[in-house]
Design an enzyme around this catalytic site. Structure first.
Site, mmCIF file in Angstrom:
data_model
loop_
_atom_site.group_PDB
_atom_site.id
_atom_site.type_symbol
_atom_site.label_atom_id
_atom_site.label_comp_id
_atom_site.label_asym_id
_atom_site.label_seq_id
_atom_site.Cartn_x
_atom_site.Cartn_y
_atom_site.Cartn_z
ATOM 1 C CG ASP A 153 26.998 33.069 12.166
ATOM 2 O OD1 ASP A 153 27.428 34.223 12.282
ATOM 3 O OD2 ASP A 153 25.874 32.816 11.705
ATOM 4 N NE ARG A 190 18.445 30.566 10.110
ATOM 5 C CZ ARG A 190 19.683 30.824 9.680
ATOM 6 N NH1 ARG A 190 20.711 30.139 10.187
ATOM 7 N NH2 ARG A 190 19.914 31.709 8.742
ATOM 8 C CG HIS A 215 20.829 35.792 8.588
ATOM 9 N ND1 HIS A 215 21.375 36.853 9.282
ATOM 10 C CD2 HIS A 215 21.382 34.682 9.127
ATOM 11 C CE1 HIS A 215 22.225 36.404 10.193
ATOM 12 N NE2 HIS A 215 22.245 35.092 10.124
ATOM 13 C CG ASP A 218 -0.019 28.613 18.654
ATOM 14 O OD1 ASP A 218 0.055 27.391 18.913
ATOM 15 O OD2 ASP A 218 -0.244 29.470 19.529
ATOM 16 C CD GLU A 271 24.236 29.618 13.673
ATOM 17 O OE1 GLU A 271 24.468 30.279 12.655
ATOM 18 O OE2 GLU A 271 23.248 29.802 14.409
#
Length: 262
Positions: free
Chosen positions: A182, A77, A52, A91, A156
């Site tokens: 959520d 996240r 977000h 990576d 969520e």
């Protein structure tokens, strides 16, 4: 003689060694300065949000570098469960990843596969060209890569709550994180994270995840509720965010020094 580098412990390592719940905050601004401030705050962990927030791959790499010198565990996240994106963030050096919106054990297994090399997973092999292995300075990176990566999945939704035990039991899932915002939306009480039904769902998730032998955490900015969740068995929590703290403090200055309009 070439330099040999050892990677820091993972979030899973920190949870195993902790004698108390781990408390952290979000970095959502994309600012390396904010990340450094969070990193030297004394908190246990910092979550860089790529779902977000305006955090792309290059920004994520710069934030992880900003956090690296400090005694805090960084987690990133990702925007969604996507093996290609997970490959990229691993990576670039993210050792601890959070995958949002995991509703089923099947999705949890896909996330676990995405962070593992074959034959146990599907992660593409490019570490010699990447920060993950410090460009080859981490000796035996490929053989020991699983021990350098920690996977947390986020519950969520009401469906995910019903499947919490099965999700937590998936091999390769190191921890489960509950997102009440959520979750409240999925339960028809948008914006009411402390609604009794939402709190009950969070606590039921705690019970199911702990019964599966995995640590469980929660996102909760209401500090009174945070203490209740920690007392109820949460092993880790996020209790604030850089943008939220700056918003609150700057508006407080305006209220303290400027005349009220009207």
């Amino acid at each position: 003689m070439p330099l040999r580098v050892e990677l820091p412990p993972t979030f899973a390592d920190a949870l195993r060694e902790a004698e108390r719940p781990l408390v952290g905050m979000w970095v959502c601004s994309g600012s390396p300065v904010a990340a450094e401030i969070a990193g030297c705050s004394g908190l246990d962990w910092v979550l860089v949000d790529g779902e977000h927030s305006p955090v792309g791959l290059e920004t994520a790499a710069s934030l992880l570098r900003a956090l690296a010198p400090y005694p805090v565990v960084p987690m990133l996240r990702v925007p969604e469960l996507d093996a290609a994106h997970l490959k990229q963030v691993l990576d670039l050096g993210a050792q601890n990843v959070l995958v949002p919106m995991v509703d089923t054990a099947e999705q949890a297994r896909a996330a676990a596969a995405a962070v593992r090399y074959p034959p146990h997973g599907v992660r593409g092999v490019g570490s010699a060209l990447a920060r993950a292995s410090r460009w080859g300075a981490v000796e035996g990176y490929l053989a020991g890569a699983r021990e350098t990566v920690s996977l947390t999945v986020q519950i969520e939704s009401a469906a995910a709550v019903a499947n919490a035990g099965e999700i937590a039991a998936v091999d390769g899932v190191d921890a489960v994180f509950v997102g009440p915002a959520d979750l409240a939306a999925s339960m028809g009480v948008l914006g009411q994270q402390t609604h009794p039904d939402v709190v009950d769902a969070v606590l039921r998730t705690f019970d199911a995840v702990r019964a599966a032998g995995k640590p469980v955490g929660v996102n909760v900015f209401d500090h009174a509720q945070a203490h209740r969740y920690l007392d109820a068995g949460a092993s880790f929590a996020l209790v604030g965010a850089d943008v939220q703290l700056l918003t609150r403090a700057s508006r407080g200055l305006a209220e303290a020094f400027l005349p009220a309009e009207g």
